[in-house]
Design a protein around this motif. Structure first.
Motif, mmCIF file in Angstrom:
data_model
loop_
_atom_site.group_PDB
_atom_site.id
_atom_site.type_symbol
_atom_site.label_atom_id
_atom_site.label_comp_id
_atom_site.label_asym_id
_atom_site.label_seq_id
_atom_site.Cartn_x
_atom_site.Cartn_y
_atom_site.Cartn_z
ATOM 1 N N ALA A 108 0.595 -1.307 -0.149
ATOM 2 C CA ALA A 108 0.154 -0.256 -0.140
ATOM 3 C C ALA A 108 1.353 1.344 0.157
ATOM 4 O O ALA A 108 1.447 1.791 0.874
ATOM 5 C CB ALA A 108 -1.211 0.054 1.104
ATOM 6 N N GLU A 168 -0.519 3.895 0.117
ATOM 7 C CA GLU A 168 -1.129 5.061 1.352
ATOM 8 C C GLU A 168 -2.468 3.866 2.036
ATOM 9 O O GLU A 168 -3.020 3.050 1.203
ATOM 10 C CB GLU A 168 -1.719 6.388 0.358
ATOM 11 C CG GLU A 168 -0.527 7.205 -0.023
ATOM 12 C CD GLU A 168 -1.950 8.806 -0.879
ATOM 13 O OE1 GLU A 168 -2.733 9.115 0.096
ATOM 14 O OE2 GLU A 168 -1.436 8.340 -1.902
ATOM 15 N N GLY A 169 -3.227 4.762 2.852
ATOM 16 C CA GLY A 169 -3.544 3.562 3.523
ATOM 17 C C GLY A 169 -3.470 2.460 4.052
ATOM 18 O O GLY A 169 -4.361 1.539 3.942
ATOM 19 N N ALA A 170 -1.934 2.298 4.264
ATOM 20 C CA ALA A 170 -1.468 1.085 4.768
ATOM 21 C C ALA A 170 -2.046 0.722 5.538
ATOM 22 O O ALA A 170 -2.352 -0.439 6.551
ATOM 23 C CB ALA A 170 -0.059 0.712 4.878
ATOM 24 N N ILE A 230 -5.683 1.772 6.925
ATOM 25 C CA ILE A 230 -7.139 1.111 7.167
ATOM 26 C C ILE A 230 -7.187 0.054 6.555
ATOM 27 O O ILE A 230 -7.968 -0.958 6.860
ATOM 28 C CB ILE A 230 -7.119 2.233 5.833
ATOM 29 C CG1 ILE A 230 -7.628 3.098 6.227
ATOM 30 C CG2 ILE A 230 -8.912 1.700 5.399
ATOM 31 C CD1 ILE A 230 -7.863 4.383 4.491
ATOM 32 N N PHE A 264 -5.412 2.559 -3.549
ATOM 33 C CA PHE A 264 -5.512 3.311 -2.462
ATOM 34 C C PHE A 264 -6.014 3.272 -1.199
ATOM 35 O O PHE A 264 -5.943 4.145 -0.072
ATOM 36 C CB PHE A 264 -5.983 4.714 -2.654
ATOM 37 C CG PHE A 264 -4.663 4.677 -4.660
ATOM 38 C CD1 PHE A 264 -3.659 5.669 -4.319
ATOM 39 C CD2 PHE A 264 -5.631 5.189 -5.226
ATOM 40 C CE1 PHE A 264 -3.032 5.931 -5.513
ATOM 41 C CE2 PHE A 264 -5.216 4.764 -6.610
ATOM 42 C CZ PHE A 264 -4.028 5.238 -6.592
ATOM 43 N N ASN A 265 -7.034 2.369 -1.056
ATOM 44 C CA ASN A 265 -7.555 1.829 0.199
ATOM 45 C C ASN A 265 -8.683 2.798 0.477
ATOM 46 O O ASN A 265 -8.324 3.295 1.887
ATOM 47 C CB ASN A 265 -6.097 1.519 1.500
ATOM 48 C CG ASN A 265 -5.778 0.416 1.241
ATOM 49 O OD1 ASN A 265 -5.991 -0.439 0.665
ATOM 50 N ND2 ASN A 265 -4.431 0.837 0.626
ATOM 51 N N LEU A 308 -8.169 9.962 0.454
ATOM 52 C CA LEU A 308 -7.999 9.143 -0.340
ATOM 53 C C LEU A 308 -8.032 8.407 -1.637
ATOM 54 O O LEU A 308 -7.127 7.877 -2.688
ATOM 55 C CB LEU A 308 -7.034 7.841 0.555
ATOM 56 C CG LEU A 308 -6.136 7.712 1.972
ATOM 57 C CD1 LEU A 308 -6.266 6.639 3.080
ATOM 58 C CD2 LEU A 308 -4.868 8.021 1.589
#
Lengths: 129, 290
Positions: A47, A49-51, A53, B82-83, B98
């Motif tokens: 990830a 970004e947002g690891a 989450i 991008f979670n 995000l």
């Protein structure tokens, strides 16, 4: 109850990991300290970004009730609350020691994020470890 | 013809060069458009002083979940690179900050529970400056850390003729979106180890994007030749040098373009453009043969 500990490696003898989103794996135990499952944390490397989450999404999928870790950012905290998980911080030493501390009631439940939002992966040598 | 002025390192003189070239070519009777794609910190307008005539808001589509249709299968969360989506029990959390607006969640949702709603990410301001120079720049919305879609929107404001594009610094997504699909990338650097390090990264970027590049050394000094050596080793052409000069720095600090400082700079920038055009044409011919 299923208790996950953020870990640097797949064994209970390995150091617990303070980072939630970027830990290599989660070790899942029951209250009798039996290791039930080792979950590889894909978010750690994949990830951008947002690891945090993504990690919480993995924990939800694996029906984890409690997670023991070090630092939780605002987005991961939102995710934890949405998922109805409990989070305790202050892991130190090995995964097994951290689990024992939790079972003895020595870890602190976290109700609000204890780490600032940040974008992307912080290289290990700069992560203050 | 579209020319991007880029650099790895920030503060090397991209805007000085892009503005100088645009004004010199416009003064020579060309139809020129100046696009400032450094949407996080646009500064071309300080030198060009355009009269802004039009504003246009730029949006991306972010998901909204209809919980009556959603069966919490988790597909949207699984495919989001991008979670930005979390599915937890009987709730779905959307992290709008995000989301990059790809629309994948909407496309893949088996229940049609994802609608896309527009979210403003920035504004494009357009106008004209002295002698009819076309101008456009993007201003990113405060708190929105997502510049590539705005960069793409600014790039669409080209108007035929010659387009000079001022790129954001670095070699990550905003710079890549600016440089790709342009005819030439002029890389501005300075003769310092930082300048060299970041120039090498920027050269790799242009090669990955298959955009021909040339080098401009700013703040050049006698005996500071690390860029010259690097260019020689890597078969890169230094197209122009601007000396380290108190006079130039002083003009810059007052918002005065180089071409207003001395007419000779107008001549130099037109020569630079001619050299770039030759490189672009010979590149095209070479590719044609293959």
């Amino acid at each position: 109850m299923r208790i996950a500990v953020s870990s640097t490696g797949p064994n209970a003898t390995e150091p617990a990991e303070e980072r939630l989103g970027r830990c290599n794996c989660f070790l899942v135990f029951d209250e009798a300290e039996n290791l039930l499952e080792v979950i590889t944390n894909d978010a750690a490397s994949s990830a951008a970004e947002g690891a945090g989450i993504k990690s919480v999404q993995t924990l939800i999928k694996h029906k984890v009730d409690v997670v023991l870790t070090g630092r939780v950012g605002p987005k991961a905290m939102n995710a934890i609350m949405a998922g109805g998980l409990s989070v305790y911080t202050g892991v130190s030493g090995t995964v097994a020691q951290s689990l024992k501390s939790y079972l003895k009631g020595e870890l602190q439940p976290l109700l609000a994020p204890n780490s600032a939002a940040h974008a992307g992966q912080v290289p290990r040598e700069r992560a203050g470890r | 013809m579209k020319i991007t002025v880029a650099s790895g390192k920030g503060g090397t003189g991209k805007t000085t060069v892009a503005v100088g070239m645009a004004l010199a070519l416009q003064a020579d009777g060309n139809r020129v458009t100046f696009l400032d794609c450094d949407v996080e910190e646009p500064n071309g307008h300080i030198f060009i002083k355009p009269d802004i005539q039009k504003n246009e808001d730029v949006f991306i589509d972010v998901p909204e979940i209809n919980l009556e249709k959603c069966d919490f299968c988790g597909k949207c969360s699984e495919i989001c690179a991008f979670n930005a989506l979390l599915v937890a029990g009987e709730s779905v959390v959307v992290f709008h900050e995000l989301c990059h607006g790809c629309g994948g969640c909407n496309y893949f949702c088996p229940k049609g529970a994802v609608t896309l709603i527009p979210k403003k990410i920035g504004t494009i301001e357009m106008g004209t400056a002295a002698e009819g120079l076309n101008f456009a720049h993007g201003q990113l919305e405060i708190g929105v850390p997502l510049s590539p879609p705005l960069v793409d929107a600014v790039k669409k404001k080209q108007n035929g003729g010659i387009t000079i594009i001022d790129a954001p610094p670095g070699t990550s997504c905003p710079a890549v979106h600016t440089v790709r699909e342009t005819d030439f990338c002029l890389l501005v650097t300075e003769p310092t180890p930082f300048g060299l390090n970041d120039l090498a990264l920027a050269v790799e970027m242009t090669r990955a994007l298959d955009v021909p590049c040339g080098i401009l050394v700013n703040r050049a000094r006698e005996g500071w030749d690390i860029i010259d050596k690097y260019c020689k080793q890597n078969n890169l052409k230094i197209l122009m040098k601007i000396p380290l000069s108190r006079e130039i720095a002083g003009a810059y600090s007052k918002g005065i373009p180089l071409t207003f400082l001395d007419k000779e700079w107008g001549v130099a920038f037109r020569r630079l453009f001619r050299d770039i055009r030759e490189m672009v044409e010979s590149e095209r011919n070479n590719r044609h043969q293959w």
